[in-house]
Design a protein around this motif. Sequence first.
Motif, PDB file in Angstrom:
ATOM      1  N   ASP A  44      86.083   7.168  -3.402  1.00 33.65           N
ATOM      2  CA  ASP A  44      85.215   8.128  -2.728  1.00 33.65           C
ATOM      3  C   ASP A  44      83.875   7.504  -2.295  1.00 33.65           C
ATOM      4  O   ASP A  44      83.858   6.434  -1.729  1.00 33.65           O
ATOM      5  CB  ASP A  44      85.007   9.372  -3.607  1.00 33.65           C
ATOM      6  CG  ASP A  44      86.340   9.983  -4.049  1.00 33.65           C
ATOM      7  OD1 ASP A  44      87.246  10.083  -3.195  1.00 33.65           O
ATOM      8  OD2 ASP A  44      86.480  10.319  -5.240  1.00 33.65           O
ATOM      9  N   ASP A  45      82.776   8.159  -2.582  1.00 28.03           N
ATOM     10  CA  ASP A  45      81.461   7.696  -2.132  1.00 28.03           C
ATOM     11  C   ASP A  45      80.971   6.451  -2.867  1.00 28.03           C
ATOM     12  O   ASP A  45      79.965   5.857  -2.470  1.00 28.03           O
ATOM     13  CB  ASP A  45      80.417   8.809  -2.291  1.00 28.03           C
ATOM     14  CG  ASP A  45      80.643   9.960  -1.320  1.00 28.03           C
ATOM     15  OD1 ASP A  45      81.300   9.736  -0.278  1.00 28.03           O
ATOM     16  OD2 ASP A  45      80.170  11.079  -1.608  1.00 28.03           O
ATOM     17  N   LYS A  47      82.659   3.669  -3.110  1.00 27.57           N
ATOM     18  CA  LYS A  47      83.287   2.482  -2.529  1.00 27.57           C
ATOM     19  C   LYS A  47      82.291   1.684  -1.699  1.00 27.57           C
ATOM     20  O   LYS A  47      81.341   2.224  -1.163  1.00 27.57           O
ATOM     21  CB  LYS A  47      84.471   2.890  -1.646  1.00 27.57           C
ATOM     22  CG  LYS A  47      85.597   3.506  -2.405  1.00 27.57           C
ATOM     23  CD  LYS A  47      86.767   3.962  -1.568  1.00 27.57           C
ATOM     24  CE  LYS A  47      86.699   3.646  -0.123  1.00 27.57           C
ATOM     25  NZ  LYS A  47      87.906   3.842   0.617  1.00 27.57           N
ATOM     26  N   ASP A  48      82.556   0.381  -1.599  1.00 25.30           N
ATOM     27  CA  ASP A  48      81.749  -0.504  -0.759  1.00 25.30           C
ATOM     28  C   ASP A  48      82.386  -0.770   0.597  1.00 25.30           C
ATOM     29  O   ASP A  48      81.757  -1.374   1.464  1.00 25.30           O
ATOM     30  CB  ASP A  48      81.520  -1.844  -1.466  1.00 25.30           C
ATOM     31  CG  ASP A  48      80.560  -1.706  -2.631  1.00 25.30           C
ATOM     32  OD1 ASP A  48      79.551  -0.982  -2.492  1.00 25.30           O
ATOM     33  OD2 ASP A  48      80.820  -2.325  -3.676  1.00 25.30           O
ATOM     34  N   THR A  49      83.633  -0.375   0.772  1.00 26.07           N
ATOM     35  CA  THR A  49      84.325  -0.584   2.043  1.00 26.07           C
ATOM     36  C   THR A  49      84.665   0.761   2.671  1.00 26.07           C
ATOM     37  O   THR A  49      84.525   1.810   2.037  1.00 26.07           O
ATOM     38  CB  THR A  49      85.641  -1.367   1.846  1.00 26.07           C
ATOM     39  OG1 THR A  49      86.594  -0.525   1.171  1.00 26.07           O
ATOM     40  CG2 THR A  49      85.410  -2.655   1.075  1.00 26.07           C
ATOM     41  N   GLU A  50      85.158   0.686   3.894  1.00 27.11           N
ATOM     42  CA  GLU A  50      85.622   1.891   4.572  1.00 27.11           C
ATOM     43  C   GLU A  50      87.145   1.990   4.522  1.00 27.11           C
ATOM     44  O   GLU A  50      87.746   2.774   5.259  1.00 27.11           O
ATOM     45  CB  GLU A  50      85.122   1.899   6.012  1.00 27.11           C
ATOM     46  CG  GLU A  50      83.608   2.013   6.097  1.00 27.11           C
ATOM     47  CD  GLU A  50      83.087   2.045   7.518  1.00 27.11           C
ATOM     48  OE1 GLU A  50      83.872   2.244   8.464  1.00 27.11           O
ATOM     49  OE2 GLU A  50      81.872   1.871   7.677  1.00 27.11           O
ATOM     50  N   ASN A  51      87.772   1.197   3.653  1.00 28.67           N
ATOM     51  CA  ASN A  51      89.218   1.265   3.489  1.00 28.67           C
ATOM     52  C   ASN A  51      89.628   2.675   3.101  1.00 28.67           C
ATOM     53  O   ASN A  51      88.870   3.396   2.441  1.00 28.67           O
ATOM     54  CB  ASN A  51      89.694   0.291   2.408  1.00 28.67           C
ATOM     55  CG  ASN A  51      89.471  -1.151   2.795  1.00 28.67           C
ATOM     56  OD1 ASN A  51      89.338  -1.476   3.981  1.00 28.67           O
ATOM     57  ND2 ASN A  51      89.407  -2.021   1.804  1.00 28.67           N
ATOM     58  N   GLU A  52      90.833   3.043   3.490  1.00 32.45           N
ATOM     59  CA  GLU A  52      91.318   4.384   3.197  1.00 32.45           C
ATOM     60  C   GLU A  52      91.484   4.616   1.699  1.00 32.45           C
ATOM     61  O   GLU A  52      91.136   5.671   1.182  1.00 32.45           O
ATOM     62  CB  GLU A  52      92.659   4.612   3.911  1.00 32.45           C
ATOM     63  CG  GLU A  52      93.104   6.039   3.893  1.00 32.45           C
ATOM     64  CD  GLU A  52      94.303   6.261   4.785  1.00 32.45           C
ATOM     65  OE1 GLU A  52      95.294   6.801   4.271  1.00 32.45           O
ATOM     66  OE2 GLU A  52      94.254   5.898   5.969  1.00 32.45           O
ATOM     67  N   ASP A  55      88.688   0.910  -3.668  1.00 34.76           N
ATOM     68  CA  ASP A  55      88.314  -0.503  -3.736  1.00 34.76           C
ATOM     69  C   ASP A  55      88.665  -0.985  -5.143  1.00 34.76           C
ATOM     70  O   ASP A  55      88.179  -0.416  -6.125  1.00 34.76           O
ATOM     71  CB  ASP A  55      86.809  -0.696  -3.516  1.00 34.76           C
ATOM     72  CG  ASP A  55      86.371  -0.482  -2.087  1.00 34.76           C
ATOM     73  OD1 ASP A  55      87.238  -0.407  -1.193  1.00 34.76           O
ATOM     74  OD2 ASP A  55      85.144  -0.393  -1.864  1.00 34.76           O
TER      75      ASP A  55
END
Length: 110
Positions: A44-45, A47-52, A55
């Motif tokens: 969710d929020d 994460k450091d990436t925009e991966n679906e 991480d």
Amino acid sequence: MILNQSGQSIEIDGTVFAVGVRIGANNKSEYYTLKGRIIEIATDDDKDTENEGPDIYCCFDIPTEPELIKRLEKEFSDIFCSPRTIDDIVLDNVIMAPEEIYVIENLQQE
């Protein structure tokens, strides 16, 4: 949510990824054939990436096999368009997607 205590886990598509378990990088990753451990999982929020998916932070073992080191150096030199040595390649705190790793469940897989 951040999972960073040994044993904390998340299930993704029938596979349980847990902090502290041994993992291997599969052929969908530039870290292919390396082994290591999961050190943290972020969703969710957090994460450091925009991966679906989440991480999954991994710490990989330092390779010792000359052929593997040579392959990694070439792979990362190509990615960064400049020469890289094994010392230049980040092996700890590497963010992986669930589809790039597999859980090592026994010594035979290792």
